[in-house]
Scaffold this motif. Structure first.
Motif, PDB file in Angstrom:
ATOM      1  N   UNK A   1     -28.434-110.464 -34.837  1.00 56.50           N
ATOM      2  CA  UNK A   1     -29.825-110.844 -34.652  1.00 56.50           C
ATOM      3  C   UNK A   1     -30.071-111.150 -33.179  1.00 56.50           C
ATOM      4  N   UNK A   2     -31.359-111.175 -32.717  1.00 56.70           N
ATOM      5  CA  UNK A   2     -31.647-111.381 -31.308  1.00 56.70           C
ATOM      6  C   UNK A   2     -31.095-112.681 -30.745  1.00 56.70           C
ATOM      7  N   UNK A   3     -31.012-113.734 -31.553  1.00 53.29           N
ATOM      8  CA  UNK A   3     -30.518-115.007 -31.041  1.00 53.29           C
ATOM      9  C   UNK A   3     -29.011-115.101 -31.101  1.00 53.29           C
ATOM     10  N   UNK A   4     -28.323-114.004 -31.507  1.00 52.55           N
ATOM     11  CA  UNK A   4     -26.874-113.995 -31.535  1.00 52.55           C
ATOM     12  C   UNK A   4     -26.282-114.273 -32.896  1.00 52.55           C
ATOM     13  N   UNK A   5     -27.113-114.764 -33.845  1.00 51.62           N
ATOM     14  CA  UNK A   5     -26.599-114.993 -35.189  1.00 51.62           C
ATOM     15  C   UNK A   5     -26.459-113.667 -35.910  1.00 51.62           C
ATOM     16  N   UNK A   6     -25.469-113.569 -36.782  1.00 57.23           N
ATOM     17  CA  UNK A   6     -25.311-112.361 -37.571  1.00 57.23           C
ATOM     18  C   UNK A   6     -26.512-112.217 -38.480  1.00 57.23           C
ATOM     19  N   UNK A   7     -27.024-111.000 -38.606  1.00 58.48           N
ATOM     20  CA  UNK A   7     -28.204-110.760 -39.420  1.00 58.48           C
ATOM     21  C   UNK A   7     -27.956-111.160 -40.872  1.00 58.48           C
ATOM     22  N   UNK A   8     -29.028-111.529 -41.554  1.00 61.09           N
ATOM     23  CA  UNK A   8     -28.915-111.946 -42.947  1.00 61.09           C
ATOM     24  C   UNK A   8     -28.326-110.815 -43.787  1.00 61.09           C
ATOM     25  N   UNK A   9     -27.468-111.172 -44.758  1.00 56.58           N
ATOM     26  CA  UNK A   9     -26.859-110.144 -45.594  1.00 56.58           C
ATOM     27  C   UNK A   9     -27.894-109.399 -46.416  1.00 56.58           C
ATOM     28  N   UNK A  10     -27.628-108.166 -46.672  1.00 54.40           N
ATOM     29  CA  UNK A  10     -28.545-107.348 -47.445  1.00 54.40           C
ATOM     30  C   UNK A  10     -27.734-106.249 -48.102  1.00 54.40           C
ATOM     31  N   UNK A  11     -28.321-105.625 -49.107  1.00 53.14           N
ATOM     32  CA  UNK A  11     -27.665-104.509 -49.775  1.00 53.14           C
ATOM     33  C   UNK A  11     -28.649-103.361 -49.908  1.00 53.14           C
ATOM     34  N   UNK A  12     -28.162-102.174 -49.631  1.00 54.16           N
ATOM     35  CA  UNK A  12     -28.937-100.963 -49.839  1.00 54.16           C
ATOM     36  C   UNK A  12     -28.348-100.245 -51.044  1.00 54.16           C
ATOM     37  N   UNK A  13     -29.200 -99.875 -51.983  1.00 58.99           N
ATOM     38  CA  UNK A  13     -28.742 -99.258 -53.230  1.00 58.99           C
ATOM     39  C   UNK A  13     -29.276 -97.839 -53.320  1.00 58.99           C
ATOM     40  N   UNK A  14     -28.382 -96.914 -53.676  1.00 60.85           N
ATOM     41  CA  UNK A  14     -28.765 -95.511 -53.854  1.00 60.85           C
ATOM     42  C   UNK A  14     -27.925 -94.933 -54.986  1.00 60.85           C
ATOM     43  N   UNK A  15     -28.528 -94.785 -56.164  1.00 57.20           N
ATOM     44  CA  UNK A  15     -27.775 -94.306 -57.323  1.00 57.20           C
ATOM     45  C   UNK A  15     -26.614 -95.236 -57.625  1.00 57.20           C
ATOM     46  N   UNK A  16     -25.400 -94.696 -57.788  1.00 60.34           N
ATOM     47  CA  UNK A  16     -24.232 -95.545 -58.076  1.00 60.34           C
ATOM     48  C   UNK A  16     -23.636 -96.197 -56.839  1.00 60.34           C
ATOM     49  N   UNK A  17     -24.269 -95.974 -55.676  1.00 57.64           N
ATOM     50  CA  UNK A  17     -23.742 -96.487 -54.424  1.00 57.64           C
ATOM     51  C   UNK A  17     -24.476 -97.750 -53.988  1.00 57.64           C
ATOM     52  N   UNK A  18     -23.718 -98.698 -53.462  1.00 60.80           N
ATOM     53  CA  UNK A  18     -24.281 -99.907 -52.866  1.00 60.80           C
ATOM     54  C   UNK A  18     -23.665-100.078 -51.485  1.00 60.80           C
ATOM     55  N   UNK A  19     -24.513-100.202 -50.482  1.00 59.00           N
ATOM     56  CA  UNK A  19     -24.049-100.407 -49.117  1.00 59.00           C
ATOM     57  C   UNK A  19     -24.300-101.870 -48.758  1.00 59.00           C
TER      58      UNK A  19
END
Length: 232
Positions: free
Chosen positions: A125-143
């Motif tokens: 993130x811009x202030x140096x903190x790691x960006x908030x966790x998130x998940x991207x889902x596409x069919x049987x795949x999760x990133x």
């Protein structure tokens, strides 16, 4: 401070590269051989990046690249090759290098490559903190953007930083044919000095990881004469 490992057996080149990286704000760990490099990696603080010459005494730079990548999926790796070593470049990218640079190179180009690579690796993130966790889902795949791991039907698939960023691009553009140059710009950044072959090598590597039959891909599809398309 950013930390980089420089592995080069020619002392004059190694010292010149190290000096200029230090002037650019890097902490530099120098090694004249692969064996010494591994000793330093295991004994010291982790490095953000590594610059590996291919032609080294004893273990060569490609074997070193493979060993480092096996131990650390997050470090940015640039291999250094002489002109005409096209197969070495391709092999290096196939076994885990993120980029390559050809001798002779300018110091300004080298520093630009290293800085660009580490910016890609450090998604914060811009202030140096790691960006908030998130998940991207596409069919049987999760990133998983926090762990930076791809899951296929619940099974984890470890990705290099470049592979992860290509998958991010695919997941955010499902079903869209992406021209190679767009993938190159999206992952390696604008003004990248290399060519689009680096995209093809990483796509082949990704297919080995995500496809049931890499020779007959069902998810990462080739759009002939154009680029690639993600199909979940």
């Amino acid at each position: 401070m950013k930390r980089i490992l420089v592995v080069e057996d020619e002392a004059s080149i190694r010292e010149m590269v190290a000096l200029n990286l230090k002037l650019a704000g890097w902490e530099v760990v120098e090694a004249p051989s692969a064996e010494r490099a591994l000793e330093q990696l295991h004994a010291g603080e982790p490095c953000d990046a590594a610059l590996l010459d291919i032609m080294l005494p004893g273990m060569d730079g490609l074997s070193l690249c493979e060993t480092i990548r096996r131990d650390d999926p997050d470090i940015g790796i640039i291999i250094v090759s002489a002109k005409g070593q096209e197969q070495d470049k391709i092999r290096g990218l196939s076994i885990g290098a993120d980029d390559y640079i050809t001798k002779p190179f300018s110091v300004s180009e080298l520093i630009a490559r290293v800085e660009a690579l580490v910016r890609r690796v450090r998604r914060s993130a811009p202030d140096g903190r790691v960006a908030e966790p998130d998940q991207l889902v596409s069919g049987p795949f999760v990133l998983d953007e926090k762990s930076r791991v791809l899951y296929k039907a619940g099974r984890p698939i470890d990705l290099t930083q470049v592979e992860f960023q290509i998958m991010q691009l695919f997941f955010k553009n499902p079903g869209t044919a992406l021209v190679r140059e767009k993938i190159l710009e999206g992952v390696w950044g604008k003004g990248y000095f290399g060519d689009v072959k680096i995209v093809d090598v990483n796509i082949r590597r990704l297919r080995m990881k995500v496809e049931d039959e890499p020779s007959n891909p069902q998810h990462i599809l080739t759009v002939w004469g154009y680029g690639y398309r993600w199909n979940a």
